[in-house]
Write an enzyme that holds these catalytic residues in place. Structure first.
Site: not given
Length: 441
Positions: A233-234
């Protein structure tokens, strides 16, 4: 049983061991095995960690205390920290997260979020002066079982454990450790002030769910530097609560400096702003970033119902290789038909960036009749991949200016000539001027 007399005999001033830098050094020290812990990777040490913190807490007010985790594999469930405390993870030591859900107490929801949550592996609330550091020791979240259950529909309306979560606290340092396979987010300071996160290596499979690297959330005066993150994810996700919960709590993330970040995240952003940004995000400086095989550089994520704002964002000196997007802003992220609060996105500055092997230069989508405004881009060179989209700049409901940007931007971001340089602050946020002390473990 480990007695106070023995703890008090371990005085920092007379002991020289592993040198490290910290906000504060500690007068007292203890070693995890003194509390009955066994580092075989099989024996549960949850009781030992909890007992260690409990017994060391009375000494914390007397010059502070540090708990040393020596080489070995130390299996444990969730445990809390205390104030004026250092957790030092030595090289060759691994804190191994238990996969037994009963080892993680359930906690009520945070004020700016709707869901209950499991306690994080390492947790602290209402603390002052906390250091989690080491000489490249490791915290292994053993997240695979959590990911599998999540993918099969488990944990509805319940947040999985994080590796480190510090809440309503100040003067926090997390540095010089490796984090592996977190069940969910890796590091989550929330409602905190004066936070330093540096020299962290985070690694999770690129298809692992919600394994964000570092998520500063409703925090003031935060420095994130010299971190290397590979994530599903980020790599960094800047947050301030969601929808009416974040709006009513009203605590922004502000005075945030991110520098010297290296990120690999094929399905997410190097730095995300939102989508949980309902308390507001402002005064964020991002510089000297290397992105490799990452979906986008900085992604602004919001939508109708979020409210709040993302403003006064400054980014410079990015080097990017193999990107789907360079610039990405989304005004329709996770639409909320029952909420009407409109987010404000303004004064967004990008400068001095190079990218190669890019599929789409920019996807910029504001909100109809409520555009994202004050967007500035200068001195940006984007080299396209052999397989690209014909429309390189897809812009709707945005307004701003550009200078020396290639490929040529959309008409909503007109070229203002060669003399324009987008803003980047010349001052420092206070945490950048903090000088760490030389300590020993």
């Amino acid at each position: 049983m480990f007695g106070f007399a023995m703890m008090e005999s371990r005085i920092e001033s007379s002991y020289k061991g592993i040198e490290y830098e910290a906000l504060n050094c500690r007068k007292h020290r203890a070693i995890l095995p003194d509390f009955g812990a066994i580092g075989d990777g099989k024996t549960s040490n949850t009781k030992a960690f909890r007992e260690a913190v409990s017994k060391l807490t009375p000494l914390a007010a007397d010059g502070g205390v540090q708990l040393i985790v020596p080489p070995g594999k130390w299996l444990t469930g969730s445990f809390n920290l205390t104030s004026h405390f250092t957790l030092f993870i030595q090289q060759g030591a691994t804190i191994l997260a238990s996969q037994d859900e009963s080892e993680y107490p359930m906690l009520p929801r945070l004020p700016s979020y709707p869901d209950a949550r499991f306690a994080s592996l390492i947790y602290g609330s209402n603390l002052t002066d906390v250091v989690i550091t080491g000489d490249k020791g490791t915290i292994n979240g053993q997240g695979k079982s959590w990911w599998l259950k999540y993918r099969s529909g488990g944990f509805a309306n319940i947040s999985r454990p994080l590796l480190i979560e510090i809440v309503f606290s100040k003067n926090i340092q997390i540095s010089d450790i490796n984090l592996i396979d977190s069940p969910m987010w890796n590091i989550h300071p929330v409602y905190c002030k004066n936070v330093i996160i540096k020299n962290i290596k985070i690694d999770a499979p690129i298809d692992s769910p919600n394994t964000d690297g570092i998520n500063p959330d409703s925090c003031t005066n935060t420095l994130i530097e010299d971190c290397n993150i590979t994530s599903g994810d980020d790599c960094i996700a800047v947050k301030s609560g969601i929808d009416q919960y974040g709006i009513s709590t009203g605590i922004p993330t502000q005075q945030l400096s991110i520098r010297r970040l290296t990120c690999v995240s094929p399905h997410s952003a190097g730095v995300a702003l939102g989508s949980e940004m309902s308390g507001g995000i402002k005064d964020v400086r991002i510089e000297d970033v290397t992105l490799i095989n990452t979906e986008s550089a900085i992604r602004i994520k919001t939508g109708i119902g979020r409210g709040g704002y993302v403003k006064d964002i400054f980014a410079r000196r990015f080097t990017m290789k193999t990107m789907k997007f360079v610039f990405w802003m989304t005004g329709s992220y996770a639409l909320h038909p029952t909420g009407k609060a409109l987010p404000e996105v303004s004064n967004i500055n990008y400068r001095d960036m190079t990218a190669e092997n890019v599929t789409i230069s920019a996807q910029l989508e504001g909100i109809e009749n409520h555009p994202f405004k004050g967007i500035c881009m200068s001195n940006v060179t984007i080299a396209l991949s052999p397989i690209t989209k014909k429309m390189q700049w897809n812009c709707t409901d945005v307004a701003g200016v550009t200078s020396r940007v290639k490929p040529e931007p959309c008409s909503l971001l007109p070229d203002k000539g060669t003399k324009l340089d987008c803003d980047f602050p010349t001052d420092k946020i206070p945490i950048e001027s903090v000088v760490l002390k030389k300590c020993y473990a």
